[in-house]
Design an enzyme around this catalytic site. Structure first.
Site, PDB file in Angstrom:
ATOM      1  N   GLU A   1       0.865  -1.186   0.000  1.00 26.68           N
ATOM      2  CA  GLU A   1       0.000   0.000   0.000  1.00 26.68           C
ATOM      3  C   GLU A   1       0.897   1.230   0.000  1.00 26.68           C
ATOM      4  O   GLU A   1       2.114   1.110  -0.204  1.00 26.68           O
ATOM      5  CB  GLU A   1      -0.955  -0.029   1.198  1.00 26.68           C
ATOM      6  CG  GLU A   1      -0.256  -0.097   2.554  1.00 26.68           C
ATOM      7  CD  GLU A   1      -1.222  -0.141   3.737  1.00 26.68           C
ATOM      8  OE1 GLU A   1      -2.412   0.175   3.573  1.00 26.68           O
ATOM      9  OE2 GLU A   1      -0.752  -0.459   4.841  1.00 26.68           O
TER      10      GLU A   1
ATOM     11  N   LEU B   1      -3.726  -1.853   5.804  1.00 30.80           N
ATOM     12  CA  LEU B   1      -4.906  -1.392   6.544  1.00 30.80           C
ATOM     13  C   LEU B   1      -6.129  -1.642   5.658  1.00 30.80           C
ATOM     14  O   LEU B   1      -6.102  -1.292   4.468  1.00 30.80           O
ATOM     15  CB  LEU B   1      -4.779   0.103   6.840  1.00 30.80           C
ATOM     16  CG  LEU B   1      -5.920   0.623   7.717  1.00 30.80           C
ATOM     17  CD1 LEU B   1      -5.681   0.229   9.173  1.00 30.80           C
ATOM     18  CD2 LEU B   1      -6.064   2.127   7.599  1.00 30.80           C
TER      19      LEU B   1
HETATM   20  N1  PLP Z   1      -3.311   2.538   4.528  1.00 31.21           N
HETATM   21  C1  PLP Z   1      -2.733   3.260   5.503  1.00 31.21           C
HETATM   22  C2  PLP Z   1      -1.377   2.873   5.982  1.00 31.21           C
HETATM   23  C3  PLP Z   1      -3.397   4.367   6.063  1.00 31.21           C
HETATM   24  O1  PLP Z   1      -2.815   5.073   7.051  1.00 31.21           O
HETATM   25  C4  PLP Z   1      -4.678   4.721   5.565  1.00 31.21           C
HETATM   26  C5  PLP Z   1      -5.401   5.867   6.115  1.00 31.21           C
HETATM   27  O2  PLP Z   1      -4.961   6.534   6.995  1.00 31.21           O
HETATM   28  C6  PLP Z   1      -5.218   3.956   4.520  1.00 31.21           C
HETATM   29  C7  PLP Z   1      -4.521   2.863   4.038  1.00 31.21           C
HETATM   30  C8  PLP Z   1      -6.558   4.298   3.939  1.00 31.21           C
HETATM   31  O3  PLP Z   1      -7.600   3.960   4.818  1.00 31.21           O
HETATM   32  P1  PLP Z   1      -8.948   4.780   4.803  1.00 31.21           P
HETATM   33  O4  PLP Z   1      -9.502   4.684   3.418  1.00 31.21           O
HETATM   34  O5  PLP Z   1      -9.811   4.065   5.796  1.00 31.21           O
HETATM   35  O6  PLP Z   1      -8.624   6.169   5.184  1.00 31.21           O
END
Ligand code: PLP
Length: 276
Positions: A175, A199
């Site tokens: 990611e 995440l």
């Molecule tokens: N991956 C990481 C490491 C993050 O910190 C975040 C958001 O802060 C995301 C992915 C994206 O998650 P979301 O769409 O719930 O904001």
């Protein structure tokens, strides 16, 4: 700015937590960021569900749904925040420094909202990214405040003149520093499956659902750095990055080097979903 700290509404200049707080000493805390569109929280229920799972996994004794009146009150107290973000952090609480997980009954809760002025540059023109080895732990699915490696990766990207870092574990792309990642190959979206290495993003989930309704196929499977570099399109998703096209990685153009048609369709559908 008014901040909610452990049942009190305080001005940010006087809001404090203990130096013995476990968030300060051990990053023993989970957090969420929720986007505010048109004065309302976007997908608050999904954020709270993810946060509760994180609290339960870490055995922090707190029920995040109890805070819903606080979230509503914050919007009432900040009517000027039509577009902005909510930050909520819950730590295990205050205790003398010791390893092990003390059974604390009073978690430390911090909540605030702040306005946001969007910068459309990346959404419109696409960003530039760089690969950074993913040295994070194997519980990236819990949204803890232990983000030092995310911060270091972002800083490395900025120092290389890029907008963001794309993490990889060996050859496998995971990611970005604060966003999930999708590639588009022959009209199909591909993104890393959920599990310990990423995440499970709320925006990722929303985009997968939108793609289904648009008839765009989605595969949740691992792919390599080479797969990414030979993709037709690349975009990141996140609460604050929304749907952000990326058109260059380490100097290599992705596809035509311009924001692609599938990304534009997803961006448009996402914009409609947010109601802006
Ligand atoms: N991956 C990481 C490491 C993050 O910190 C975040 C958001 O802060 C995301 C992915 C994206 O998650 P979301 O769409 O719930 O904001």
């Amino acid at each position: 700015m008014i901040v909610y700290v452990n049942g009190q509404w305080l001005d940010d200049s006087s809001a404090t937590v203990s130096f013995q707080d476990r968030a300060f000493v051990f990053a023993d805390a989970v957090y969420e960021v929720v986007h505010i569109y048109n004065g309302s929280y976007f997908k608050l229920d999904l954020h709270l569900d993810r946060m509760q799972k994180g609290l339960d996994k870490l055995r922090i004794q707190s029920q995040v749904n109890d805070l819903i009146p606080v979230f509503n009150e914050l919007l009432n107290r900040n009517p000027e925040v039509k577009r902005g973000s909510l930050y909520v952090q819950i730590s295990r609480g205050e205790a003398p420094r010791a390893h092990g997980l003390p059974k604390l009954k009073e978690p430390t809760v911090v909540v605030y909202v702040r306005p946001l002025t969007p910068d459309p540059r990346i959404w419109e023109q696409g960003g530039r990214a760089t690969f950074v080895e993913d040295l994070r732990w194997q519980m990236c699915n819990i949204k803890t405040t232990g983000l030092l490696l995310n911060c270091m990766a972002k800083e490395e990207a900025l120092e290389r003149g890029c907008d963001d870092a794309i993490f990889h574990r060996g050859e496998i792309v995971t990611e970005a520093s604060a966003s999930n990642l999708f590639i588009v190959k022959k009209g199909t979206l591909v993104t890393h499956p959920t599990g310990p290495w990423i995440l499970p993003g709320i925006t990722r989930h929303v985009v997968i659902e939108l793609a289904k309704t648009l008839g765009i196929p989605v595969k949740e499977e691992q792919f390599t750095k080479d797969d990414l570099l030979s993709a037709d399109e690349l975009f990141l998703t996140g609460t604050m990055s929304e749907v952000s096209p990326y058109v260059e990685v380490d100097g290599n153009k992705i596809g035509t080097g311009e924001v692609g048609p599938v990304t534009k369709r997803i961006q448009e559908a996402f914009r409609k979903e947010t109601g802006i």
